[in-house]
Design a protein around this motif. Structure first.
Motif, PDB file in Angstrom:
ATOM      1  N   GLN A 127       0.838  -1.207   0.000  1.00 29.31           N
ATOM      2  CA  GLN A 127       0.000   0.000   0.000  1.00 29.31           C
ATOM      3  C   GLN A 127       0.872   1.256   0.000  1.00 29.31           C
ATOM      4  N   GLN A 128       1.915   1.276   0.836  1.00 30.84           N
ATOM      5  CA  GLN A 128       2.833   2.420   0.878  1.00 30.84           C
ATOM      6  C   GLN A 128       3.565   2.580  -0.445  1.00 30.84           C
ATOM      7  N   ALA A 129       3.942   1.467  -1.045  1.00 34.58           N
ATOM      8  CA  ALA A 129       4.717   1.513  -2.286  1.00 34.58           C
ATOM      9  C   ALA A 129       3.939   2.208  -3.396  1.00 34.58           C
ATOM     10  N   LEU A 130       2.645   1.931  -3.503  1.00 32.32           N
ATOM     11  CA  LEU A 130       1.856   2.558  -4.569  1.00 32.32           C
ATOM     12  C   LEU A 130       1.698   4.060  -4.339  1.00 32.32           C
ATOM     13  N   THR A 131       1.741   4.474  -3.067  1.00 32.64           N
ATOM     14  CA  THR A 131       1.654   5.900  -2.769  1.00 32.64           C
ATOM     15  C   THR A 131       2.970   6.609  -3.041  1.00 32.64           C
ATOM     16  N   GLU A 132       4.068   5.998  -2.589  1.00 35.46           N
ATOM     17  CA  GLU A 132       5.381   6.632  -2.705  1.00 35.46           C
ATOM     18  C   GLU A 132       6.046   6.381  -4.058  1.00 35.46           C
ATOM     19  N   LEU A 133       5.664   5.299  -4.709  1.00 36.65           N
ATOM     20  CA  LEU A 133       6.238   4.947  -6.016  1.00 36.65           C
ATOM     21  C   LEU A 133       5.099   4.662  -6.991  1.00 36.65           C
ATOM     22  N   PRO A 134       4.343   5.680  -7.375  1.00 37.05           N
ATOM     23  CA  PRO A 134       3.172   5.451  -8.230  1.00 37.05           C
ATOM     24  C   PRO A 134       3.507   4.840  -9.585  1.00 37.05           C
ATOM     25  N   GLU A 135       4.787   4.881  -9.956  1.00 37.20           N
ATOM     26  CA  GLU A 135       5.191   4.284 -11.234  1.00 37.20           C
ATOM     27  C   GLU A 135       5.066   2.755 -11.221  1.00 37.20           C
ATOM     28  N   LEU A 136       4.836   2.168 -10.040  1.00 34.96           N
ATOM     29  CA  LEU A 136       4.636   0.717  -9.964  1.00 34.96           C
ATOM     30  C   LEU A 136       3.280   0.285 -10.522  1.00 34.96           C
ATOM     31  N   LYS A 137       2.351   1.198 -10.605  1.00 41.99           N
ATOM     32  CA  LYS A 137       0.993   0.846 -11.038  1.00 41.99           C
ATOM     33  C   LYS A 137       0.997   0.382 -12.492  1.00 41.99           C
ATOM     34  N   ASN A 138       0.297  -0.719 -12.731  1.00 38.51           N
ATOM     35  CA  ASN A 138       0.133  -1.266 -14.094  1.00 38.51           C
ATOM     36  C   ASN A 138       1.462  -1.593 -14.773  1.00 38.51           C
ATOM     37  N   GLN A 139       2.427  -2.101 -14.009  1.00 37.52           N
ATOM     38  CA  GLN A 139       3.767  -2.317 -14.562  1.00 37.52           C
ATOM     39  C   GLN A 139       4.183  -3.778 -14.708  1.00 37.52           C
ATOM     40  N   PHE A 140       3.511  -4.699 -14.033  1.00 35.39           N
ATOM     41  CA  PHE A 140       4.085  -6.044 -13.912  1.00 35.39           C
ATOM     42  C   PHE A 140       3.273  -7.109 -14.650  1.00 35.39           C
ATOM     43  N   ASP A 141       4.014  -8.016 -15.296  1.00 32.67           N
ATOM     44  CA  ASP A 141       3.383  -9.154 -15.964  1.00 32.67           C
ATOM     45  C   ASP A 141       2.792 -10.124 -14.950  1.00 32.67           C
ATOM     46  N   LEU A 142       3.426 -10.194 -13.785  1.00 28.90           N
ATOM     47  CA  LEU A 142       3.005 -11.141 -12.756  1.00 28.90           C
ATOM     48  C   LEU A 142       3.274 -10.529 -11.384  1.00 28.90           C
ATOM     49  N   VAL A 143       2.267 -10.566 -10.529  1.00 31.93           N
ATOM     50  CA  VAL A 143       2.418 -10.144  -9.134  1.00 31.93           C
ATOM     51  C   VAL A 143       2.162 -11.375  -8.268  1.00 31.93           C
ATOM     52  N   HIS A 149       0.685 -12.339   4.456  1.00 27.16           N
ATOM     53  CA  HIS A 149       0.221 -12.023   5.816  1.00 27.16           C
ATOM     54  C   HIS A 149       0.168 -10.513   5.916  1.00 27.16           C
ATOM     55  N   PRO A 150      -0.927  -9.882   5.461  1.00 31.21           N
ATOM     56  CA  PRO A 150      -0.968  -8.426   5.351  1.00 31.21           C
ATOM     57  C   PRO A 150      -1.188  -7.668   6.647  1.00 31.21           C
ATOM     58  N   SER A 165      -6.333  -5.417   4.882  1.00 28.90           N
ATOM     59  CA  SER A 165      -6.023  -6.556   4.010  1.00 28.90           C
ATOM     60  C   SER A 165      -6.621  -6.362   2.621  1.00 28.90           C
ATOM     61  N   GLU A 166      -7.826  -5.818   2.554  1.00 27.69           N
ATOM     62  CA  GLU A 166      -8.427  -5.535   1.249  1.00 27.69           C
ATOM     63  C   GLU A 166      -7.570  -4.539   0.469  1.00 27.69           C
ATOM     64  N   GLN A 167      -7.024  -3.558   1.162  1.00 21.71           N
ATOM     65  CA  GLN A 167      -6.148  -2.577   0.516  1.00 21.71           C
ATOM     66  C   GLN A 167      -4.880  -3.234  -0.008  1.00 21.71           C
ATOM     67  N   ALA A 171      -3.985  -3.281  -3.923  1.00 23.88           N
ATOM     68  CA  ALA A 171      -2.723  -2.719  -4.407  1.00 23.88           C
ATOM     69  C   ALA A 171      -1.991  -3.718  -5.297  1.00 23.88           C
ATOM     70  N   MET A 172      -2.057  -5.013  -4.960  1.00 19.25           N
ATOM     71  CA  MET A 172      -1.466  -6.033  -5.830  1.00 19.25           C
ATOM     72  C   MET A 172      -2.136  -6.017  -7.200  1.00 19.25           C
ATOM     73  N   ILE A 173      -3.469  -5.935  -7.201  1.00 17.66           N
ATOM     74  CA  ILE A 173      -4.199  -5.870  -8.469  1.00 17.66           C
ATOM     75  C   ILE A 173      -3.762  -4.653  -9.271  1.00 17.66           C
ATOM     76  N   ASP A 174      -3.620  -3.526  -8.590  1.00 15.88           N
ATOM     77  CA  ASP A 174      -3.259  -2.281  -9.273  1.00 15.88           C
ATOM     78  C   ASP A 174      -1.867  -2.346  -9.897  1.00 15.88           C
ATOM     79  N   CYS A 175      -0.975  -3.156  -9.321  1.00 17.77           N
ATOM     80  CA  CYS A 175       0.384  -3.261  -9.861  1.00 17.77           C
ATOM     81  C   CYS A 175       0.455  -4.137 -11.108  1.00 17.77           C
ATOM     82  N   CYS A 176      -0.550  -4.993 -11.327  1.00 15.88           N
ATOM     83  CA  CYS A 176      -0.594  -5.814 -12.540  1.00 15.88           C
ATOM     84  C   CYS A 176      -0.870  -4.934 -13.749  1.00 15.88           C
TER      85      CYS A 176
END
Length: 240
Positions: A127-143, A149-150, A165-167, A171-176
């Motif tokens: 969750q912090q990573a998507l806020t501080e590193l927004p370039e991670l969004k929509n970047q990965f072939d596989l997450v 254990h969130p 935990s939902e967040q 956030a994992m979905i958003d990084c795909c």
């Protein structure tokens, strides 16, 4: 609604036969340590649980591949909750590039510092990573998240934890990236931190992905108590 994956068996030259079985109900999974004390190789259970390569091969089987190399080749991967990096390192050997994410990475004693280049380490929660590193969004072939254990260990599950935990999974979905995949290998249903456990996660994934499967992958031996793992796979993310 779950998409049925097909029951099948594959053979590993290291581990023998893997059997994939689709799961349609969460109650089919026993929330307990059912691994035998030793397997046919004579290894103690704690030693086998420290064998990360086994889990990577089982994950490949759950995703429809006979070998991990076929599953991971050419992929940019984000491994969420990587811990000490044992599994992350194996992913990195086979994939195009792997980023490891875990708030415990900032611990200088974490062995991941000996396994991956520091440019690929992210010492934040997802969750912090998507806020501080927004370039991670929509970047990965596989997450991926092996044994997620969130929330902190020994924490009572509350509405606040459910939301946290939902967040985490959102956030994992958003990084795909569009067309990308997501894989979760839970150890215990409670550890997902979701009010409805496995079904809660599946319900989160289904609107975002073309195909979601829930499966069990087991080793053939020992027959009495086969070593197994549970996988929730989401494939082909829809375009945002």
């Amino acid at each position: 609604m779950l998409v049925d994956c097909q029951s099948k068996t594959t053979h590993s030259p290291i581990y023998g036969q893997f059997t994939l079985t689709p799961m349609t109900k969460a109650k089919q999974f026993v929330d307990a340590s059912v691994y035998p004390v030793v397997d046919h190789s004579g290894q103690a259970a704690w030693q086998r649980e420290q064998d990360p390569h086994r889990f990577v091969e089982m994950a490949a089987c759950a995703n429809g591949f006979s070998q991990a190399s076929e599953w991971l080749v050419g992929k940019r991967i984000l491994d969420v909750g990587c811990g000490g990096g044992q599994i992350t390192h194996l992913l990195a050997v086979l994939a195009k590039a792997v980023w490891a994410l875990d708030p415990d990475i900032n611990n200088p004693r974490n062995p991941i510092h000996t396994k991956l280049h520091p440019n690929y380490l992210i010492d934040l929660t997802i969750q912090q990573a998507l806020t501080e590193l927004p370039e991670l969004k929509n970047q990965f072939d596989l997450v991926t998240s092996f044994a997620p254990h969130p929330f902190p260990l020994s924490t009572t599950l509350t509405e606040s934890i459910f939301q946290q935990s939902e967040q985490y999974y959102q956030a994992m979905i958003d990084c795909c990236k569009s067309g990308g995949d997501l894989m979760v290998m839970p150890v215990y249903q409670r550890d997902l931190g979701l009010k409805n456990g496995f079904i809660g996660l599946i319900n989160m994934l289904q609107p975002a992905f073309k195909k979601v499967t829930f499966s069990r992958v087991a080793l053939q031996a020992p027959k009495e108590h086969p070593f197994f793992a549970i996988f929730i796979n989401a494939q082909h993310k829809y375009t945002d």
